[in-house]
Motif scaffolding. Sequence first.
Motif, PDB file in Angstrom:
ATOM      1  N   UNK A 178      48.218  39.176  32.102  1.00 29.45           N
ATOM      2  CA  UNK A 178      47.471  38.944  33.340  1.00 29.45           C
ATOM      3  C   UNK A 178      47.620  37.474  33.720  1.00 29.45           C
ATOM      4  N   UNK A 179      47.993  37.182  34.963  1.00 31.21           N
ATOM      5  CA  UNK A 179      48.242  35.784  35.341  1.00 31.21           C
ATOM      6  C   UNK A 179      46.958  34.956  35.393  1.00 31.21           C
ATOM      7  N   UNK A 180      46.620  34.391  34.239  1.00 26.67           N
ATOM      8  CA  UNK A 180      45.349  33.669  34.083  1.00 26.67           C
ATOM      9  C   UNK A 180      45.201  32.556  35.117  1.00 26.67           C
ATOM     10  N   UNK A 181      46.324  32.071  35.617  1.00 30.72           N
ATOM     11  CA  UNK A 181      46.256  30.942  36.548  1.00 30.72           C
ATOM     12  C   UNK A 181      45.412  31.285  37.778  1.00 30.72           C
ATOM     13  N   UNK A 182      45.341  32.551  38.137  1.00 27.40           N
ATOM     14  CA  UNK A 182      44.561  32.900  39.331  1.00 27.40           C
ATOM     15  C   UNK A 182      43.075  32.596  39.136  1.00 27.40           C
ATOM     16  N   UNK A 183      42.664  32.572  37.854  1.00 27.48           N
ATOM     17  CA  UNK A 183      41.256  32.314  37.578  1.00 27.48           C
ATOM     18  C   UNK A 183      40.859  30.895  37.949  1.00 27.48           C
ATOM     19  N   UNK A 184      41.843  30.007  38.023  1.00 24.20           N
ATOM     20  CA  UNK A 184      41.506  28.608  38.315  1.00 24.20           C
ATOM     21  C   UNK A 184      41.575  28.305  39.808  1.00 24.20           C
ATOM     22  N   UNK A 185      41.775  29.338  40.630  1.00 28.49           N
ATOM     23  CA  UNK A 185      41.877  29.091  42.069  1.00 28.49           C
ATOM     24  C   UNK A 185      40.487  29.208  42.701  1.00 28.49           C
TER      25      UNK A 185
END
Length: 425
Positions: A178-185
Amino acid sequence: MQASTCFLVICLLLLSSFSSLSVALSLSEASFIARRQPSSLKKNVNLPDYFELKIELNITFPNPRLRKAYIALQAWKKAIRSDPLNITGNWEGLRVCDYNGVFCAPALDDPKQNVVAGIDLNHFDIVGYLPVELGLLTDIALFHVNSNRFSGIIPKSFSRLTLLHELDVSNNRLVGPFPEVVMSLPSLKYLDIRYNDFEGGLPPEVFEKDLDALFLNNNRFTSTIPETLGSSPASVVVIANNKLTGCIPSSIGKMGSTLNEFIFLNNSLSGCLPSEIGKLGNATVLDVGSNLFSGVLPRCFEGLSQVERLDVSHNLLTGFVPQGICKLPNLVNFTFSYNYFNGEAQACSPPKRKDIAMDDTSNCLPDRPKQKSPKICHPVVRKPVDCNKAMCGGSQSSSSLPKPPAQPSPSPKAHPPKDSTWDFS
Ligand SMILES: *[C@@H]1O[C@H](CO)[C@@H](O)[C@H](O)[C@H]1NC(C)=O
Ligand SMILES: *[C@@H]1O[C@H](CO)[C@@H](O)[C@H](O)[C@H]1NC(C)=O
Ligand SMILES: *[C@@H]1O[C@H](CO)[C@@H](O)[C@H](O)[C@H]1NC(C)=O
Ligand SMILES: *[C@@H]1O[C@H](CO)[C@@H](O)[C@H](O)[C@H]1NC(C)=O
Ligand SMILES: *[C@@H]1O[C@H](CO)[C@@H](O)[C@H](O)[C@H]1NC(C)=O
């Protein structure tokens, strides 16, 4: 000798074509960017701080943000291997706002500066990947690249896209967890990663994000549904066509004022359907078909006052289909076929309701056509699952309950491989 001559000719050709464009990258600039490309495919590298300052462009841009956008878009163009509609054909020169699929607008924090505010490359069948330099597009609010063939991962550098509101990378070939980076947006409201090859677990945090819509369907996620589900303010949650297991967390009941559609179709979810689903008074579409749910249909489903489409088909449900559900005021399609129901209220018997599509085929309903044979029904109907005692009936965490309830073992016919059970005829 010949080879080096040839090389020289190519270089000269390249040089002349570059110099004919007054604002093209110099060869060394181009190769600096190009050298970075493969690394983002191999591992999830981030952009170093001030990365863009290290690139020396002998070009004057209207403002530094358009310069960064130029670096990002040129890197992306190099990461594109096939562009059948020649969309990126005009991605040349410094007028990035004129590039196909690139949209500019005045910057939010400085209306005098025009910046790249959105990317829309939907349905262009482009083959390539998402380079780390896309993290330089720090002014974008929209990133839509659905229905292309982008492969690889979503780079970590996307965490720089602090204004990103809509991320749609659906229907590509993206991989990895799961692209965890989206959580930091921080500004993200709409997340659509469906129809890719993401795998592994769903992170609990994704349901804690302030999203309006969450499309995770048609990937290869394998975890349970995190208990945080109920914290999601999303109006649409689609997790269909994955390989999720365990129960539906009872926290779903907390989504009553917001949840409009939830589609959990075709996973390996099990346990009893939580009665808290009945609290989803604003839900219009509810689909839990093609899973391994057992037990009865909770009477509380009568609380689904707005529901139009209700699908519980292709499960292991037993018991009675109550009138309250079949008489829900907004119902237009109630599909409960391919279960083990052994009784239904009169109001649920299909021919009685010409106004509502109902399907009760392949159950254990006496006196109804196209039902399972007594031999298949008997072992299941005789030993109904007690949802008061069963797993996931109450507050137990689904992760501690990996196994579906003890299921009878009828003849193989009762549990054909999923793919062959789709025929509703
Ligand atoms: C480009 O760089 C060269 C030196 O590398 C310099 O002489 C020239 O003035 C620069 N041109 C512009 C437009 O900045
Ligand atoms: C692609 O588009 C560019 C710019 O619009 C054009 O110059 C080029 O000829 C096009 N290439 C093909 C193969 O159509
Ligand atoms: C159900 O999900 C599996 C993946 O878990 C997928 O391969 C299959 O095509 C899906 N079935 C349908 C009818 O979409
Ligand atoms: C439906 O939504 C409205 C507005 O958000 C809310 O006030 C109402 O309580 C919701 N209904 C239920 C049953 O939660
Ligand atoms: C009712 O919904 C099911 C899926 O849940 C669908 O297959 C069926 O075609 C629908 N029936 C009608 C008449 O729309």
